[in-house]
Design an enzyme around this catalytic site. Structure first.
Site, PDB file in Angstrom:
ATOM      1  N   SER A  22       0.790  -1.230   0.000  1.00 46.24           N
ATOM      2  CA  SER A  22       0.000   0.000   0.000  1.00 46.24           C
ATOM      3  C   SER A  22       0.831   1.294   0.000  1.00 46.24           C
ATOM      4  O   SER A  22       0.424   2.266  -0.639  1.00 46.24           O
ATOM      5  CB  SER A  22      -0.977  -0.003   1.178  1.00 46.24           C
ATOM      6  OG  SER A  22      -1.960  -0.984   0.943  1.00 46.24           O
ATOM      7  N   THR A  67      -6.312  -3.946   7.746  1.00 46.89           N
ATOM      8  CA  THR A  67      -6.168  -5.258   7.118  1.00 46.89           C
ATOM      9  C   THR A  67      -6.237  -6.358   8.164  1.00 46.89           C
ATOM     10  O   THR A  67      -6.514  -6.107   9.342  1.00 46.89           O
ATOM     11  CB  THR A  67      -4.898  -5.299   6.230  1.00 46.89           C
ATOM     12  OG1 THR A  67      -4.920  -6.507   5.474  1.00 46.89           O
ATOM     13  CG2 THR A  67      -3.615  -5.234   7.049  1.00 46.89           C
ATOM     14  N   LYS A  71     -10.343  -6.504  10.190  1.00 45.39           N
ATOM     15  CA  LYS A  71     -11.389  -5.931   9.321  1.00 45.39           C
ATOM     16  C   LYS A  71     -12.801  -6.006   9.905  1.00 45.39           C
ATOM     17  O   LYS A  71     -13.636  -5.165   9.592  1.00 45.39           O
ATOM     18  CB  LYS A  71     -11.377  -6.616   7.953  1.00 45.39           C
ATOM     19  CG  LYS A  71     -10.204  -6.199   7.084  1.00 45.39           C
ATOM     20  CD  LYS A  71     -10.338  -6.790   5.695  1.00 45.39           C
ATOM     21  CE  LYS A  71      -9.119  -6.494   4.861  1.00 45.39           C
ATOM     22  NZ  LYS A  71      -9.266  -6.934   3.464  1.00 45.39           N
ATOM     23  N   ASN A  92     -12.278  -1.934   5.403  1.00 45.24           N
ATOM     24  CA  ASN A  92     -10.832  -1.869   5.170  1.00 45.24           C
ATOM     25  C   ASN A  92     -10.327  -0.434   5.071  1.00 45.24           C
ATOM     26  O   ASN A  92      -9.138  -0.209   4.885  1.00 45.24           O
ATOM     27  CB  ASN A  92     -10.447  -2.632   3.894  1.00 45.24           C
ATOM     28  CG  ASN A  92     -10.741  -1.830   2.653  1.00 45.24           C
ATOM     29  OD1 ASN A  92     -11.800  -1.228   2.553  1.00 45.24           O
ATOM     30  ND2 ASN A  92      -9.800  -1.795   1.740  1.00 45.24           N
ATOM     31  N   ASP A 116     -12.354  -2.640  -0.795  1.00 41.59           N
ATOM     32  CA  ASP A 116     -11.997  -3.884  -1.510  1.00 41.59           C
ATOM     33  C   ASP A 116     -13.093  -4.178  -2.533  1.00 41.59           C
ATOM     34  O   ASP A 116     -12.829  -4.456  -3.699  1.00 41.59           O
ATOM     35  CB  ASP A 116     -11.906  -5.078  -0.544  1.00 41.59           C
ATOM     36  CG  ASP A 116     -10.666  -5.005   0.325  1.00 41.59           C
ATOM     37  OD1 ASP A 116      -9.644  -4.454  -0.123  1.00 41.59           O
ATOM     38  OD2 ASP A 116     -10.717  -5.513   1.472  1.00 41.59           O
ATOM     39  N   GLY A 140     -15.380 -20.161  -2.420  1.00 42.06           N
ATOM     40  CA  GLY A 140     -15.025 -19.665  -1.090  1.00 42.06           C
ATOM     41  C   GLY A 140     -16.200 -18.931  -0.474  1.00 42.06           C
ATOM     42  O   GLY A 140     -17.096 -18.443  -1.195  1.00 42.06           O
ATOM     43  N   GLY A 142     -15.524 -17.012   2.707  1.00 42.37           N
ATOM     44  CA  GLY A 142     -14.918 -16.254   3.812  1.00 42.37           C
ATOM     45  C   GLY A 142     -15.194 -14.766   3.639  1.00 42.37           C
ATOM     46  O   GLY A 142     -16.108 -14.358   2.905  1.00 42.37           O
ATOM     47  N   TYR A 238      -3.181 -12.156  -6.327  1.00 46.11           N
ATOM     48  CA  TYR A 238      -2.351 -11.527  -7.359  1.00 46.11           C
ATOM     49  C   TYR A 238      -0.884 -11.945  -7.242  1.00 46.11           C
ATOM     50  O   TYR A 238      -0.038 -11.486  -8.003  1.00 46.11           O
ATOM     51  CB  TYR A 238      -2.489 -10.001  -7.343  1.00 46.11           C
ATOM     52  CG  TYR A 238      -2.371  -9.406  -5.961  1.00 46.11           C
ATOM     53  CD1 TYR A 238      -3.514  -9.080  -5.231  1.00 46.11           C
ATOM     54  CD2 TYR A 238      -1.123  -9.209  -5.379  1.00 46.11           C
ATOM     55  CE1 TYR A 238      -3.412  -8.565  -3.954  1.00 46.11           C
ATOM     56  CE2 TYR A 238      -1.021  -8.692  -4.107  1.00 46.11           C
ATOM     57  CZ  TYR A 238      -2.160  -8.368  -3.400  1.00 46.11           C
ATOM     58  OH  TYR A 238      -2.045  -7.869  -2.139  1.00 46.11           O
TER      59      TYR A 238
HETATM   60  P1  ATR Z   1     -10.762 -14.379   3.650  1.00 43.46           P
HETATM   61  O1  ATR Z   1     -11.274 -13.453   4.688  1.00 43.46           O
HETATM   62  O2  ATR Z   1      -9.491 -13.922   3.029  1.00 43.46           O
HETATM   63  O3  ATR Z   1     -11.779 -14.739   2.627  1.00 43.46           O
HETATM   64  P2  ATR Z   1     -11.228 -16.722   5.261  1.00 43.46           P
HETATM   65  O4  ATR Z   1     -12.397 -16.062   5.840  1.00 43.46           O
HETATM   66  O5  ATR Z   1     -10.302 -17.442   6.167  1.00 43.46           O
HETATM   67  O6  ATR Z   1     -10.339 -15.707   4.433  1.00 43.46           O
HETATM   68  O7  ATR Z   1     -11.753 -17.733   4.118  1.00 43.46           O
HETATM   69  C1  ATR Z   1     -10.933 -18.575   3.450  1.00 43.46           C
HETATM   70  C2  ATR Z   1     -11.727 -19.317   2.372  1.00 43.46           C
HETATM   71  O8  ATR Z   1     -10.846 -20.264   1.753  1.00 43.46           O
HETATM   72  C3  ATR Z   1     -12.882 -20.125   2.919  1.00 43.46           C
HETATM   73  O9  ATR Z   1     -13.889 -20.189   1.950  1.00 43.46           O
HETATM   74  C4  ATR Z   1     -12.252 -21.510   3.131  1.00 43.46           C
HETATM   75  O10 ATR Z   1     -13.157 -22.586   3.111  1.00 43.46           O
HETATM   76  P3  ATR Z   1     -13.868 -23.060   4.502  1.00 43.46           P
HETATM   77  O11 ATR Z   1     -14.943 -22.066   4.759  1.00 43.46           O
HETATM   78  O12 ATR Z   1     -14.399 -24.401   4.171  1.00 43.46           O
HETATM   79  O13 ATR Z   1     -12.814 -23.059   5.569  1.00 43.46           O
HETATM   80  C5  ATR Z   1     -11.369 -21.580   1.911  1.00 43.46           C
HETATM   81  N1  ATR Z   1     -10.285 -22.547   2.105  1.00 43.46           N
HETATM   82  C6  ATR Z   1      -9.164 -22.391   2.833  1.00 43.46           C
HETATM   83  N2  ATR Z   1      -8.393 -23.498   2.778  1.00 43.46           N
HETATM   84  C7  ATR Z   1      -9.057 -24.396   2.007  1.00 43.46           C
HETATM   85  C8  ATR Z   1      -8.791 -25.709   1.530  1.00 43.46           C
HETATM   86  N3  ATR Z   1      -7.640 -26.347   1.850  1.00 43.46           N
HETATM   87  N4  ATR Z   1      -9.685 -26.309   0.731  1.00 43.46           N
HETATM   88  C9  ATR Z   1     -10.822 -25.677   0.387  1.00 43.46           C
HETATM   89  N5  ATR Z   1     -11.134 -24.436   0.779  1.00 43.46           N
HETATM   90  C10 ATR Z   1     -10.265 -23.784   1.564  1.00 43.46           C
END
Ligand code: ATR
Length: 475
Positions: A22, A67, A71, A92, A116, A140, A142, A238
């Site tokens: 940043s 970050t 957050k 953020n 973001d 995902g 998360g 990235y």
């Molecule tokens: P962020 O805030 O950056 O999105 P996060 O909230 O920790 O990070 O989310 C990580 C994402 O990656 C989640 O969707 C997680 O899946 P789960 O909800 O099942 O945990 C996914 N993820 C991380 N490691 C994984 C793996 N080995 N296989 C499949 N999905 C994974």
């Protein structure tokens, strides 16, 4: 930049913050626009977050980025939260609140935004991707995925398939977002249920951490049947620039993008909120160039390729001209072990040698700089090594046709691989097996069929001028 009594302070709170890019964005904009403000990262522990936000306000800090891991939690300490950020559940960017006349409001504090999401929206709009009426999918569920769900719905997507390893998490996100938009557009599902999606031409966002360097050879979902449904793929990662997810999208005929522009725009939008200015286009482009350079620049040059491809000849000459050190991994292993390569092969076997190669790369990654490295021909055979090579430096794959390789090495009696009855056939066979592995491990290919050292060196130098951790003047 000169700091004086009027210098405004902006910054980042998170933990860790050591590797943030940043400052490149914000200080780059300030310098180019002649705005007297400076951006500084602050490492803040969880327990110190509330004090940090209050302290920032007391110190007259104009605005902050927030970050990992703060957050969500930071929202508790804000005076106001932008509607989108509230629904995403993550902030953020903190903007110092002002009254209409420009003075601080009686409510002394910050308003939180999620740039973001706004940055990703600006990136896809700029890349000409329209979500209106389209079927989208997100891998995902998360924090990052939530911002993408919000963005897809606010851009008018017809359907958002939300695929996650833990289906309960996808269900919870879908429920909240569907309630907010009063429709059932978000459909949660387990990753392995992708077959239930009937649509083609999906626009897919990769929002897990799988594929992030150094784990560059993984994707959260690898099934070809999924990628056949994908027309556009955007990876929120990235680093590396070209992820496994992106490769799978392009291999199946789709267009793929990483999210470096999202990083750029989330910063530009935050900057604009803090300083109440519009950052001109040309400055945004210059900052993007800086960002790419900083992100992808490397300390070392690595050559991979088949025997006789020119790794040593080109490597030594290039090192001399660029005033870099030269290192050959085979010699390096011999020095470290005190044994010759044939001795290691004979006494301990190929597997042991490959292990030594990996150990050597791990050691080089942590120790070498300003070095041209020529690698053994079998180095990229191990998956793990391909990732390590890219961490060490920019990886150049020297290519040549089988017949040219044969001409270059046929008289060389030191090559054990060529001792059989039909060396040409052997070269052909090995090349066929190894070419895909070299391709996977490479950042860029350099054709050496011309047999012209000057031309090959010129090509590498041209590329290194962009990616090397040195100035162009030195090249
Ligand atoms: P962020 O805030 O950056 O999105 P996060 O909230 O920790 O990070 O989310 C990580 C994402 O990656 C989640 O969707 C997680 O899946 P789960 O909800 O099942 O945990 C996914 N993820 C991380 N490691 C994984 C793996 N080995 N296989 C499949 N999905 C994974």
């Amino acid at each position: 930049m000169e700091i004086d009594g009027k210098t405004g302070l902006i910054g980042l709170i998170g933990n860790p913050v050591e590797h943030t890019l940043s400052p490149v964005i914000h200080n780059g904009i300030s310098e180019r626009m002649g705005i007297n403000s400076v951006y500084v990262p602050f490492k803040v522990e969880k327990e110190g977050l509330e004090d940090a936000v209050k302290g920032a306000y007391a110190l007259n800090i104009l605005g902050m980025n927030v970050t990992v891991p703060h957050k969500n939690q930071v929202m508790e300490y804000l005076e106001d939260i932008d509607e989108a950020a509230g629904h995403i559940g993550a902030v953020n960017t903190l903007v110092r609140m002002k009254s209409p006349d420009g003075k601080d409001a009686t409510k002394a504090g910050y308003k939180g935004y999620n740039t973001d999401m706004l940055g990703l929206r600006r990136q896809i709009r700029e890349d000409g991707i329209s979500l209106k009426g389209k079927n989208t999918a997100i891998l995902g569920a998360g924090g990052a995925a939530k911002a993408v769900v919000y963005m897809c719905l606010s851009e008018g997507a017809k359907t958002v398939y939300l695929l996650n390893r833990t289906v309960e998490k996808a269900e919870a996100v879908a429920k909240a977002m569907n309630a907010f938009y009063a429709k059932e557009a978000v459909i949660p599902m387990a990753l392995q249920d992708y077959g239930k999606i009937d649509e083609k031409d999906l626009i897919v966002f990769q929002a897990t951490s799988i594929g992030l360097a150094p784990d560059i050879d993984s994707a959260v979902l690898e099934a070809p049947a999924f990628y056949e449904k994908v027309s556009v793929g955007v990876d929120l990662i990235y680093n590396p620039a070209d992820t496994k997810f992106m490769r799978l999208v392009t291999e199946h005929g789709g267009k793929a993008y990483n999210a470096l522009k999202m990083l750029l725009y989330q910063g530009v939008i935050a900057y604009e909120l803090w300083h109440d200015v519009k950052v001109p286009r040309d400055i945004v482009e210059d900052v993007y160039t800086d960002l790419k350079r900083k992100m992808y620049q490397k300390d070392n040059i690595v050559f991979i390729g088949f025997m006789g491809s020119g790794k040593t000849t080109v490597g030594k000459e290039l090192a001399k001209r660029l005033k870099m050190n030269f290192l050959d991994t085979d010699s390096y292993i011999e020095n470290r072990t005190g044994k010759s390569i044939p001795e290691i092969f004979a006494k301990e076997g190929e597997e042991a040698f490959r292990r030594l190669e990996t150990e050597a790369l791990q050691h080089l990654r942590d120790t070498v700089k300003n070095t041209v490295i020529s690698t053994g021909g079998g180095m990229p055979l191990k998956r793990e090594n391909a990732g390590l090579l890219k961490e060490i430096g920019r990886v150049y794959y020297l290519t040549a046709a089988d017949s040219i390789i044969y001409e270059r090495v046929k008289g060389d009696s030191d090559r054990p691989l060529l001792r059989g009855s039909n060396p040409y056939e052997r070269i052909h066979e090995l090349m066929k097996n190894r070419a895909p592995l070299y391709e996977r491990a490479a950042d860029i290919w350099v054709d050496t069929n011309c047999n012209d050292l000057e031309e090959v060196i010129a090509r590498v130098k041209e590329d290194w001028a962009q990616f090397g951790n040195r100035t162009n003047e030195q090249l």
